[in-house]
Scaffold this motif. Structure first.
Motif, PDB file in Angstrom:
ATOM      1  N   ALA A   1       9.305   1.639   1.866  1.00 22.36           N
ATOM      2  CA  ALA A   1       8.303   2.021   2.861  1.00 22.36           C
ATOM      3  C   ALA A   1       7.606   0.784   3.430  1.00 22.36           C
ATOM      4  O   ALA A   1       7.372   0.690   4.639  1.00 22.36           O
ATOM      5  N   ILE A   2       7.308  -0.175   2.582  1.00 22.68           N
ATOM      6  CA  ILE A   2       6.667  -1.406   3.048  1.00 22.68           C
ATOM      7  C   ILE A   2       7.611  -2.201   3.946  1.00 22.68           C
ATOM      8  O   ILE A   2       7.201  -2.722   4.989  1.00 22.68           O
ATOM      9  N   LEU A   3       8.895  -2.278   3.560  1.00 23.67           N
ATOM     10  CA  LEU A   3       9.865  -3.021   4.378  1.00 23.67           C
ATOM     11  C   LEU A   3      10.133  -2.351   5.724  1.00 23.67           C
ATOM     12  O   LEU A   3      10.505  -3.013   6.685  1.00 23.67           O
ATOM     13  N   LEU A   4       9.955  -1.037   5.781  1.00 20.77           N
ATOM     14  CA  LEU A   4      10.216  -0.309   7.024  1.00 20.77           C
ATOM     15  C   LEU A   4       9.027  -0.263   7.981  1.00 20.77           C
ATOM     16  O   LEU A   4       9.158   0.270   9.083  1.00 20.77           O
ATOM     17  N   ILE A   5       7.903  -0.817   7.607  1.00 21.93           N
ATOM     18  CA  ILE A   5       6.704  -0.716   8.443  1.00 21.93           C
ATOM     19  C   ILE A   5       6.946  -1.244   9.850  1.00 21.93           C
ATOM     20  O   ILE A   5       6.562  -0.634  10.826  1.00 21.93           O
TER      21      ILE A   5
ATOM     22  N   GLY B   1       6.393   6.189  11.711  1.00 23.25           N
ATOM     23  CA  GLY B   1       5.490   6.560  10.631  1.00 23.25           C
ATOM     24  C   GLY B   1       5.973   7.749   9.832  1.00 23.25           C
ATOM     25  O   GLY B   1       5.607   7.920   8.670  1.00 23.25           O
ATOM     26  N   VAL B   2       6.827   8.584  10.429  1.00 28.17           N
ATOM     27  CA  VAL B   2       7.310   9.783   9.741  1.00 28.17           C
ATOM     28  C   VAL B   2       8.163   9.404   8.535  1.00 28.17           C
ATOM     29  O   VAL B   2       7.991   9.950   7.447  1.00 28.17           O
ATOM     30  N   VAL B   3       9.067   8.468   8.711  1.00 29.32           N
ATOM     31  CA  VAL B   3       9.938   8.053   7.614  1.00 29.32           C
ATOM     32  C   VAL B   3       9.116   7.418   6.497  1.00 29.32           C
ATOM     33  O   VAL B   3       9.332   7.682   5.315  1.00 29.32           O
ATOM     34  N   ILE B   4       8.160   6.605   6.875  1.00 28.05           N
ATOM     35  CA  ILE B   4       7.315   5.945   5.886  1.00 28.05           C
ATOM     36  C   ILE B   4       6.479   6.971   5.136  1.00 28.05           C
ATOM     37  O   ILE B   4       6.354   6.910   3.905  1.00 28.05           O
ATOM     38  N   MET B   5       5.929   7.937   5.830  1.00 26.18           N
ATOM     39  CA  MET B   5       5.142   8.986   5.167  1.00 26.18           C
ATOM     40  C   MET B   5       6.014   9.829   4.242  1.00 26.18           C
ATOM     41  O   MET B   5       5.575  10.225   3.158  1.00 26.18           O
ATOM     42  N   LEU B   6       7.251  10.100   4.628  1.00 30.06           N
ATOM     43  CA  LEU B   6       8.155  10.844   3.750  1.00 30.06           C
ATOM     44  C   LEU B   6       8.435  10.064   2.464  1.00 30.06           C
ATOM     45  O   LEU B   6       8.483  10.647   1.379  1.00 30.06           O
ATOM     46  N   LEU B   7       8.607   8.762   2.580  1.00 30.79           N
ATOM     47  CA  LEU B   7       8.821   7.949   1.383  1.00 30.79           C
ATOM     48  C   LEU B   7       7.585   7.938   0.488  1.00 30.79           C
ATOM     49  O   LEU B   7       7.700   8.006  -0.738  1.00 30.79           O
ATOM     50  N   ILE B   8       6.409   7.885   1.079  1.00 31.31           N
ATOM     51  CA  ILE B   8       5.164   7.898   0.303  1.00 31.31           C
ATOM     52  C   ILE B   8       4.994   9.243  -0.400  1.00 31.31           C
ATOM     53  O   ILE B   8       4.664   9.304  -1.595  1.00 31.31           O
TER      54      ILE B   8
END
Length: 96
Positions: free
Chosen positions: A54-58, A63-70
């Protein structure tokens, strides 16, 4: 998610994707065969890899992909604590 990261990205993301794929597969197989120890062992590294991803994808993802990972990481942490609680209870049972 791990396969997508492994096949279509460059840099550190393919290695994180490979780790997510391997650990996620190990967890899923252990649940399918009702042997939860392997899932319990792989949940914390899998959570760490999801947070790192998630950090590498910032910078390159929505934001959807990052929120799904979180959210996936939070659910894995909850599952880890649940399995730890069950293991603690089982250790207290008398040996038969």
């Amino acid at each position: 998610m791990g396969l997508i990261l492994f096949m279509y990205f460059t840099g550190a993301l393919p290695w994180a994707g490979l780790g997510i794929f391997v650990l996620g597969t190990a967890s899923a197989v252990s649940v399918m065969v009702s042997q939860y120890r392997l899932e319990w062992v792989s949940l914390l590294p899998l959570t760490g890899l999801c947070v790192v991803t998630a950090i590498l994808l910032i910078g390159i993802s929505t934001g959807v992909v990052i929120m799904l990972l979180i959210v996936a990481s939070l659910s894995m942490i909850e599952r880890y604590f649940h399995l730890s609680h069950v293991a603690r209870k089982l250790r207290k049972l008398p040996k038969s």
